[in-house]
Design a protein around this motif. Sequence first.
Motif, PDB file in Angstrom:
ATOM      1  N   ALA A  70      47.700  38.272  37.670  1.00  0.00           N
ATOM      2  CA  ALA A  70      48.112  36.810  37.170  1.00  0.00           C
ATOM      3  C   ALA A  70      47.055  35.671  37.264  1.00  0.00           C
ATOM      4  O   ALA A  70      46.745  35.012  36.431  1.00  0.00           O
ATOM      5  CB  ALA A  70      49.479  36.389  37.318  1.00  0.00           C
ATOM      6  N   THR A  71      46.704  35.672  38.795  1.00  0.00           N
ATOM      7  CA  THR A  71      45.619  34.591  39.121  1.00  0.00           C
ATOM      8  C   THR A  71      44.450  34.480  38.224  1.00  0.00           C
ATOM      9  O   THR A  71      43.803  33.818  37.752  1.00  0.00           O
ATOM     10  CB  THR A  71      45.467  34.622  40.363  1.00  0.00           C
ATOM     11  OG1 THR A  71      46.834  34.588  41.167  1.00  0.00           O
ATOM     12  CG2 THR A  71      44.718  33.498  41.065  1.00  0.00           C
ATOM     13  N   VAL A  72      43.972  35.916  38.379  1.00  0.00           N
ATOM     14  CA  VAL A  72      42.483  35.996  37.698  1.00  0.00           C
ATOM     15  C   VAL A  72      42.568  35.950  36.246  1.00  0.00           C
ATOM     16  O   VAL A  72      41.603  35.096  35.305  1.00  0.00           O
ATOM     17  CB  VAL A  72      42.099  37.559  37.975  1.00  0.00           C
ATOM     18  CG1 VAL A  72      40.748  37.724  37.111  1.00  0.00           C
ATOM     19  CG2 VAL A  72      41.759  37.709  39.420  1.00  0.00           C
ATOM     20  N   GLN A 119      41.288  32.332  31.463  1.00  0.00           N
ATOM     21  CA  GLN A 119      41.635  31.648  30.372  1.00  0.00           C
ATOM     22  C   GLN A 119      41.475  30.164  30.329  1.00  0.00           C
ATOM     23  O   GLN A 119      40.958  29.602  29.334  1.00  0.00           O
ATOM     24  CB  GLN A 119      43.373  32.059  30.128  1.00  0.00           C
ATOM     25  CG  GLN A 119      43.753  33.524  29.808  1.00  0.00           C
ATOM     26  CD  GLN A 119      44.919  33.713  29.614  1.00  0.00           C
ATOM     27  OE1 GLN A 119      46.036  32.625  29.867  1.00  0.00           O
ATOM     28  NE2 GLN A 119      45.761  34.965  29.304  1.00  0.00           N
ATOM     29  N   SER A 120      41.734  29.719  31.578  1.00  0.00           N
ATOM     30  CA  SER A 120      41.350  28.237  31.801  1.00  0.00           C
ATOM     31  C   SER A 120      39.738  27.999  31.141  1.00  0.00           C
ATOM     32  O   SER A 120      39.324  27.106  30.989  1.00  0.00           O
ATOM     33  CB  SER A 120      41.855  28.017  33.223  1.00  0.00           C
ATOM     34  OG  SER A 120      41.316  26.704  33.562  1.00  0.00           O
ATOM     35  N   ALA A 128      33.715  33.256  38.873  1.00  0.00           N
ATOM     36  CA  ALA A 128      33.482  33.280  37.325  1.00  0.00           C
ATOM     37  C   ALA A 128      32.396  32.091  37.130  1.00  0.00           C
ATOM     38  O   ALA A 128      32.702  30.903  37.615  1.00  0.00           O
ATOM     39  CB  ALA A 128      34.514  33.337  36.486  1.00  0.00           C
ATOM     40  N   SER A 129      31.509  32.228  36.312  1.00  0.00           N
ATOM     41  CA  SER A 129      30.542  31.329  35.792  1.00  0.00           C
ATOM     42  C   SER A 129      30.334  31.315  34.521  1.00  0.00           C
ATOM     43  O   SER A 129      30.024  32.420  33.733  1.00  0.00           O
ATOM     44  CB  SER A 129      29.299  31.514  36.907  1.00  0.00           C
ATOM     45  OG  SER A 129      28.541  32.718  36.435  1.00  0.00           O
ATOM     46  N   ALA A 180      35.337  25.949  27.775  1.00  0.00           N
ATOM     47  CA  ALA A 180      34.262  26.313  27.294  1.00  0.00           C
ATOM     48  C   ALA A 180      34.258  25.986  25.660  1.00  0.00           C
ATOM     49  O   ALA A 180      33.238  25.324  25.018  1.00  0.00           O
ATOM     50  CB  ALA A 180      33.679  27.663  27.300  1.00  0.00           C
ATOM     51  N   GLU A 181      35.516  26.195  24.958  1.00  0.00           N
ATOM     52  CA  GLU A 181      35.601  25.943  23.769  1.00  0.00           C
ATOM     53  C   GLU A 181      35.394  24.353  23.407  1.00  0.00           C
ATOM     54  O   GLU A 181      34.972  24.194  22.252  1.00  0.00           O
ATOM     55  CB  GLU A 181      36.982  26.628  23.200  1.00  0.00           C
ATOM     56  CG  GLU A 181      36.750  28.095  23.110  1.00  0.00           C
ATOM     57  CD  GLU A 181      38.337  28.684  22.836  1.00  0.00           C
ATOM     58  OE1 GLU A 181      39.129  27.903  22.673  1.00  0.00           O
ATOM     59  OE2 GLU A 181      38.402  29.829  22.809  1.00  0.00           O
ATOM     60  N   GLU A 182      35.860  23.576  24.431  1.00  0.00           N
ATOM     61  CA  GLU A 182      36.004  22.243  23.995  1.00  0.00           C
ATOM     62  C   GLU A 182      34.460  21.553  24.072  1.00  0.00           C
ATOM     63  O   GLU A 182      34.470  20.793  23.498  1.00  0.00           O
ATOM     64  CB  GLU A 182      36.911  21.561  25.271  1.00  0.00           C
ATOM     65  CG  GLU A 182      38.361  21.920  25.292  1.00  0.00           C
ATOM     66  CD  GLU A 182      39.269  21.321  26.369  1.00  0.00           C
ATOM     67  OE1 GLU A 182      38.459  20.722  27.234  1.00  0.00           O
ATOM     68  OE2 GLU A 182      40.437  21.655  26.429  1.00  0.00           O
TER      69      GLU A 182
END
Length: 278
Positions: A55-57, A62-63, A21-22, A68-70
């Motif tokens: 669960a891992t993906v 979510q992480s 993911a990027s 990105a929101e921060e």
Amino acid sequence: MIIFINAYLALKPENKLVVLASNKRECKCLYPVDRVNTTIERDIRVYEQFRVVDATVLSGVQSMLSGAEETVGDPNQGIEEGQTLMSRALSKALCHIHRVVESTTSKVWSRILVLSAADDSPREYISLMNTIFAAQRMSVLIDICKVFGGDSVFLQQAAEITGGNYLKVDTAGGESMLQTLMFTCLADHYTREVLVAPTNETIDFRATCFCHKRVVDIGYVCSVCLSIFCEMAPVCSTCQTKFSFRIARAESAQSNGTLKQSPKPAAATAAMSSLKLS
């Protein structure tokens, strides 16, 4: 997307999966990971391998979203708004494929599925085209699924060059992304030869200039490194080659075996090739 991943793993026991993911800040490997979360609740109704992958993906997505929101509103982070580090993700995928191919003696049929919801980044054109040609040389198919925004010029070229499929799913119009992926991107190399895949007749093969990172119709090409420029320059900014100049003289009539020059001043033109991109 999770259902499609489970379907791919269930298709053949030999199938292996890597999820990258990027965004505009980072490129991260979501699966597999070095440490698996052992606190995941067990569910007897779900296959164990599917449960770990799902669960891992989801945890990795979510992480990345929370990170990105921060940094929203910080102009120093990443590249342009609405763009991602696509070339970096493709490079990591090709590196992983190369490592797997070198570690086994059997034939490995690899493919990459790109799920894109971002715009093209002109400054990534050089690195992205390098990864596309590397994938072509490695016989790696690149399938593209565009789920948001307009068509991607770079990703259209990636699918066309590598022999993959370019799909634009209008989820807002009621199209099902899962159905599109299952019927188009799930088949392997052999099965695709007997399937009628959707075609894209309006592929934009225009290039991006190396000087201003703009998509151009007509440009100038360096005869040494093949860099493309939208404006004529005496020195190539990529390989630092100095172009030779010639004097362009106006046509003059010959009289009594002598050449009469035009009174207008001569104009110097660089010996750069002109290329029309259509």
